[in-house]
Design a protein around this motif. Structure first.
Motif, mmCIF file in Angstrom:
data_model
loop_
_atom_site.group_PDB
_atom_site.id
_atom_site.type_symbol
_atom_site.label_atom_id
_atom_site.label_comp_id
_atom_site.label_asym_id
_atom_site.label_seq_id
_atom_site.Cartn_x
_atom_site.Cartn_y
_atom_site.Cartn_z
ATOM 1 N N SER A 1 -5.969 -15.714 27.396
ATOM 2 C CA SER A 1 -5.504 -17.102 27.608
ATOM 3 C C SER A 1 -4.347 -16.530 28.722
ATOM 4 O O SER A 1 -4.059 -17.999 29.065
ATOM 5 C CB SER A 1 -5.296 -18.233 26.785
ATOM 6 O OG SER A 1 -4.530 -17.032 26.111
ATOM 7 N N SER A 2 -4.056 -16.109 28.711
ATOM 8 C CA SER A 2 -1.567 -15.672 28.721
ATOM 9 C C SER A 2 -2.883 -15.415 30.373
ATOM 10 O O SER A 2 -1.708 -15.310 31.559
ATOM 11 C CB SER A 2 -1.343 -14.698 28.139
ATOM 12 O OG SER A 2 -1.862 -13.448 28.339
ATOM 13 N N ASP A 3 -3.765 -15.308 30.326
ATOM 14 C CA ASP A 3 -3.844 -14.079 32.212
ATOM 15 C C ASP A 3 -4.493 -15.091 32.612
ATOM 16 O O ASP A 3 -5.620 -15.765 32.671
ATOM 17 C CB ASP A 3 -5.146 -13.420 32.050
ATOM 18 C CG ASP A 3 -5.511 -12.623 33.029
ATOM 19 O OD1 ASP A 3 -5.562 -12.903 34.254
ATOM 20 O OD2 ASP A 3 -6.313 -11.320 33.231
ATOM 21 N N SER A 4 -3.904 -15.306 34.463
ATOM 22 C CA SER A 4 -4.273 -16.891 34.519
ATOM 23 C C SER A 4 -5.652 -16.782 35.871
ATOM 24 O O SER A 4 -6.644 -17.333 35.885
ATOM 25 C CB SER A 4 -3.513 -16.139 36.180
ATOM 26 O OG SER A 4 -3.134 -15.025 36.328
ATOM 27 N N ARG A 5 -6.380 -14.854 35.708
ATOM 28 C CA ARG A 5 -7.438 -14.891 35.775
ATOM 29 C C ARG A 5 -8.672 -15.073 35.178
ATOM 30 O O ARG A 5 -9.525 -16.106 35.435
ATOM 31 C CB ARG A 5 -8.292 -13.294 36.269
ATOM 32 C CG ARG A 5 -7.046 -12.704 38.191
ATOM 33 C CD ARG A 5 -7.511 -11.067 37.672
ATOM 34 N NE ARG A 5 -6.444 -11.004 36.429
ATOM 35 C CZ ARG A 5 -6.512 -9.347 35.870
ATOM 36 N NH1 ARG A 5 -7.580 -9.076 36.909
ATOM 37 N NH2 ARG A 5 -6.684 -8.951 35.099
ATOM 38 N N ASP A 6 -8.039 -14.621 33.967
ATOM 39 C CA ASP A 6 -9.203 -15.404 32.732
ATOM 40 C C ASP A 6 -9.173 -17.875 32.784
ATOM 41 O O ASP A 6 -9.718 -18.113 32.368
ATOM 42 C CB ASP A 6 -8.243 -14.795 31.750
ATOM 43 C CG ASP A 6 -9.814 -13.952 31.151
ATOM 44 O OD1 ASP A 6 -9.457 -13.297 32.423
ATOM 45 O OD2 ASP A 6 -8.923 -12.580 30.943
ATOM 46 N N LYS A 7 -8.435 -18.167 33.422
ATOM 47 C CA LYS A 7 -8.517 -19.699 33.209
ATOM 48 C C LYS A 7 -9.270 -20.049 34.170
ATOM 49 O O LYS A 7 -10.159 -21.200 33.520
ATOM 50 C CB LYS A 7 -6.803 -20.591 33.553
ATOM 51 C CG LYS A 7 -5.635 -19.921 32.313
ATOM 52 C CD LYS A 7 -4.216 -20.343 33.274
ATOM 53 C CE LYS A 7 -2.986 -20.059 31.974
ATOM 54 N NZ LYS A 7 -2.072 -20.628 32.333
ATOM 55 N N TYR A 8 -9.686 -19.538 35.265
ATOM 56 C CA TYR A 8 -10.123 -19.588 36.009
ATOM 57 C C TYR A 8 -11.533 -19.518 35.009
ATOM 58 O O TYR A 8 -12.322 -20.339 35.781
ATOM 59 C CB TYR A 8 -10.218 -18.987 37.368
ATOM 60 C CG TYR A 8 -11.673 -19.406 38.544
ATOM 61 C CD1 TYR A 8 -10.764 -20.764 39.093
ATOM 62 C CD2 TYR A 8 -12.388 -18.506 38.985
ATOM 63 C CE1 TYR A 8 -12.136 -21.061 40.017
ATOM 64 C CE2 TYR A 8 -13.438 -18.135 39.640
ATOM 65 C CZ TYR A 8 -13.803 -20.178 40.260
ATOM 66 O OH TYR A 8 -14.577 -19.383 41.181
ATOM 67 N N GLN B 1 -12.648 -21.618 32.284
ATOM 68 C CA GLN B 1 -13.320 -23.368 32.391
ATOM 69 C C GLN B 1 -14.952 -22.809 33.538
ATOM 70 O O GLN B 1 -15.646 -23.690 33.031
ATOM 71 C CB GLN B 1 -12.354 -24.117 34.182
ATOM 72 C CG GLN B 1 -13.178 -24.390 34.542
ATOM 73 C CD GLN B 1 -12.678 -26.025 32.614
ATOM 74 O OE1 GLN B 1 -11.826 -26.531 32.782
ATOM 75 N NE2 GLN B 1 -14.143 -27.548 32.758
#
Length: 185
Positions: free
Chosen positions: A121-128, A131
């Motif tokens: 959840s802290s990795d910005s790539r993983d947020k995309y 979703q």
């Protein structure tokens, strides 16, 4: 077994369609032959009628038995296994759908759940990615839930609902909603 031109055409077409559905051509042709045959057939009859290798017929028969759409029957005075297909098209397709769900949808749902759980959840790539995977997971879970709901319906009710398809579309176009109080009436 002597095939009529119509039987030949259907069996060949079913084999072609099988390959498009991801099923071995011979498997599909064996099923088509058994579906059209008024009498149970043994493996030798199938081999001769379809002009395919005996080993291919054996493999096809095992696959079709796994799907639950053919069964072994015994003929008095003959020690060989004979085979017959489920003749009810509704029952056959329900079994095929159940098996495809088990083989294809269930593993995909598991992988989606695992992937979502493993995202950082802290990795910005993983947020995309999260979703998009959550959207896909929601879609699959919703479709599985709908499938299971429909699958619980008795066959005669399901047939009635399917035959209402045009009328249901018209009702939905009118914006008529079925509320819990209306369902009880």
């Amino acid at each position: 077994m002597n095939l009529s031109p119509v039987m030949q055409k259907f069996i060949l077409h079913w084999g072609e369609m099988g390959t498009r559905w991801g099923i071995n051509r011979t498997v599909a042709q064996v099923y088509a032959l058994l579906y059209l045959s008024p009498d149970p057939l043994n493996a030798e009859d199938i081999t001769t009628t379809l002009s395919v290798a005996r080993s291919n017929v054996s493999t096809s028969l095992k696959e079709l038995q796994t799907w639950g759409i053919i069964k072994v029957v015994h003929v008095l005075g003959d020690r060989r296994d004979h085979f017959t297909a489920t003749k009810d098209a509704w029952e056959t397709f329900q079994k095929i759908l159940d098996e495809r769900k088990r083989r294809e949808v269930d593993p995909t749902l598991e992988v989606l759940q695992t992937c979502v759980a493993q995202l950082d959840s802290s990795d910005s790539r993983d947020k995309y990615v999260r979703q998009h995977l959550l959207d896909l997971l929601d879609f699959f879970a919703t479709m599985v839930s709908l499938y299971e709901e429909v699958r619980r319906l008795p066959s005669d009710r399901l047939r009635q609902i399917v035959r209402l398809r045009g009328k249901m579309r018209k009702l939905l176009a009118l914006g008529i909603e079925v509320t819990p109080s209306r369902r009880r009436q």
